[in-house]
Enzyme design. Sequence first.
Site, PDB file in Angstrom:
ATOM      1  N   ASP A  25     -23.224  -2.470 -11.740  1.00 25.13           N
ATOM      2  CA  ASP A  25     -22.892  -1.239 -11.242  1.00 25.13           C
ATOM      3  C   ASP A  25     -21.359  -0.801 -11.952  1.00 25.13           C
ATOM      4  O   ASP A  25     -20.512  -1.056 -12.346  1.00 25.13           O
ATOM      5  CB  ASP A  25     -22.029  -1.965 -10.231  1.00 25.13           C
ATOM      6  CG  ASP A  25     -21.578  -0.405  -9.276  1.00 25.13           C
ATOM      7  OD1 ASP A  25     -21.397   0.815 -10.292  1.00 25.13           O
ATOM      8  OD2 ASP A  25     -20.904  -0.434  -8.114  1.00 25.13           O
ATOM      9  N   LYS A  87     -16.993   7.185 -17.512  1.00 23.48           N
ATOM     10  CA  LYS A  87     -18.103   7.363 -16.769  1.00 23.48           C
ATOM     11  C   LYS A  87     -18.228   9.087 -16.640  1.00 23.48           C
ATOM     12  O   LYS A  87     -19.169   9.790 -16.954  1.00 23.48           O
ATOM     13  CB  LYS A  87     -18.243   6.626 -15.763  1.00 23.48           C
ATOM     14  CG  LYS A  87     -19.729   6.868 -15.100  1.00 23.48           C
ATOM     15  CD  LYS A  87     -19.206   5.606 -13.969  1.00 23.48           C
ATOM     16  CE  LYS A  87     -20.898   6.455 -12.879  1.00 23.48           C
ATOM     17  NZ  LYS A  87     -21.418   6.043 -11.941  1.00 23.48           N
ATOM     18  N   GLU A 187     -27.883   4.868  -7.946  1.00 23.35           N
ATOM     19  CA  GLU A 187     -27.282   3.862  -7.450  1.00 23.35           C
ATOM     20  C   GLU A 187     -27.975   3.605  -6.148  1.00 23.35           C
ATOM     21  O   GLU A 187     -27.511   2.891  -5.475  1.00 23.35           O
ATOM     22  CB  GLU A 187     -25.700   4.557  -7.146  1.00 23.35           C
ATOM     23  CG  GLU A 187     -24.946   4.307  -8.716  1.00 23.35           C
ATOM     24  CD  GLU A 187     -23.777   4.538  -8.868  1.00 23.35           C
ATOM     25  OE1 GLU A 187     -23.568   5.433  -8.135  1.00 23.35           O
ATOM     26  OE2 GLU A 187     -23.819   4.979 -10.329  1.00 23.35           O
ATOM     27  N   ASP A 209     -21.977   7.542   0.381  1.00 29.81           N
ATOM     28  CA  ASP A 209     -20.802   6.396  -0.723  1.00 29.81           C
ATOM     29  C   ASP A 209     -19.199   7.155  -0.398  1.00 29.81           C
ATOM     30  O   ASP A 209     -19.826   8.491  -1.289  1.00 29.81           O
ATOM     31  CB  ASP A 209     -21.562   6.541  -1.883  1.00 29.81           C
ATOM     32  CG  ASP A 209     -21.173   5.663  -2.877  1.00 29.81           C
ATOM     33  OD1 ASP A 209     -19.806   5.271  -2.995  1.00 29.81           O
ATOM     34  OD2 ASP A 209     -21.734   5.407  -4.339  1.00 29.81           O
TER      35      ASP A 209
END
Length: 629
Positions: A25, A87, A187, A209
């Site tokens: 992850d 990211k 994800e 999330d």
Amino acid sequence: MALLQISEPGQSAAPHQHKLAVGIDLGTTNSLVATVRSGLSSILVDEDGHNLLPSVVRYMPDGGIEVGYSAQAAQSQDPTNTVVSAKRFMGRGLKDIDVSQQPYHFIETKSASGEMLQIETRAGIKSPVEISAEILKTLKARAEKSLGGELVGAVITVPAYFDDAQRQATKDAARLAGLNVLRLLNEPTAAAVAYGLDNASEGIYVIYDLGGGTFDISILKLAKGVFEVLATNGDSALGGDDFDRRIFCWALDQRLAEQSKCTPLNAQDTRLLLTKAREAKEWLTDHASAQITSVLSTGELLNVTLSTKQFNELTQTLVTKTLAPTKKALRDAGLTIEDIKGVVMVGGATRMPQIRLSVADFFKQTPLTNLDPDKVVALGAAIQANTLAGNKGDNELLLLDVIPLSLGLETMGGLVEKIIPRNSTLPITRAQEFTTFKDGQTAMSIHVLQGERELVTDCRSLARFELRGIPPMVAGSARIRVTFTVDADGLLSVSAREVASNVEANIVVKPSYGLSEEQILNMLQSGFGAAESDKQARALAEAKVDAESLLAAIEIALEKDSDLLNAQEIQAIRGKMDALRANIHAGASHAIHEATEALNLATEEFAARRMDASVSHALAGKNLDEVNF
Ligand code: AMP
């Protein structure tokens, strides 16, 4: 003589040997690595027992590189050489990010594939790909150390809304870290796998999330072992950190109430109090009240107690704020709450009881929370990696993803012909034949597009290339086969081949910079909303293309064979041609159709005479036997 052991293609020489594969992850704030051992997916810890690796990379004065907690600790003292949240910059150009919010010296380099954002550090210019590769290298080393061997590969997770450029950048980072990427996995899909939903009955699941700084909602449909992303939505500036800030502001209000005059907090005290606020928030997850005690740099003692009830009131609007994107995602997918079979909670901030209660209340069911919400994505990726590495039985279903936006190419009239519709299961190859528009055309420009709309101007341009060397032929007789292939990681390659001559050209699409989540959502939503106007625009563009090719063909015929017509007939045809041109100019598809029909009718006799003339020309001076009809 030594005997060599050989195996059947696709089968291992040692079929029972367990191959070392991990799930990673690669998060904005923290990253994790997991693997499946004895059938169970678990997180691999570092030598200090940490599960998480802060996604922070520091280029040190001595030339070394630090990754993780030590880099994070140096962030405030060495901000320009300590990169957090790389990211967010993956596969992006400068215009995609808000530079004013970042401490780095950004530069943009232009390459064949477009603009790429880079960061100037004391170790030189670093790309987000190189920075992410350092995080991946650290996780790879952690995994190989704790598993005692070399990895055969890794599944790396990416947000469902990542586009080609962002996925390609993630793959490049993995390659740079010496990792063999078995697959990039969305994800939310990974989270669903961690809960074993891929083995559950078919249905629609929601992945909620809420991390430190971002909120993502994804709606997945499971059918025949395939997860389809029906909709995604979210808020890239909403997360657990906002809850900390509410506590922080509340504590400052208390201080103001207690003292008649307050000196403003300096940066150090602000950071200290924000940390205390975060600790209080996390404490309140399991306790009825939290004490916030802090000695400020002025020597002032701040000591306040926050109850769960107060905390809930303070943060009620934040909790409600997550429901707006949730409702939007449901609406986009054309679903109601009753359609949802399960809700999976992901991200550290979903530990807060008020979040769980609000989600349960909204979906009228208890969300799935028994796995650690920080680990669930990595655990799911590890399960997928284990399957892809071949550690499971042959009949194990492989989990597949789908592409988020349709892919197609430009055709005459500025229209988009969709080759691969959105939500197609990956990997996928689709081919379609096209032809030339003009007589003697020897090259064709291929323009690859992404999006749901009918017109090129409303879609996103991914790439252009040219197919040259097509043998000259009459318009419409060349056969050009264009093939789109999207691999299991969502990366696109396009090839074009003229069937008769076999000339071929191709391109692998690595777009220069990516789309933000919002842009993707906008593209999807504008596609849903504009269906009717797009249909009309397509009808008009098609009518214009047909009309123009008819006009061009009649011009050529008049040039060659006007002797087959008298002056009056020529005038009549010219009159209809002018009328058609006027209608094309006016731009009403219905009127263009009618004028095209009228011109077709007016030239019927002319076409018949041309046919007769060419037949008698072919027959001239020949026996009937010689003529090949
Ligand atoms: P993530 O980005 O998924 O790692 O989530 C980080 C966020 O989760 C941060 O805002 C943390 O403060 C928050 N978080 C972690 N543990 C807890 C907890 N026990 N209760 C409430 N929030 C938490």
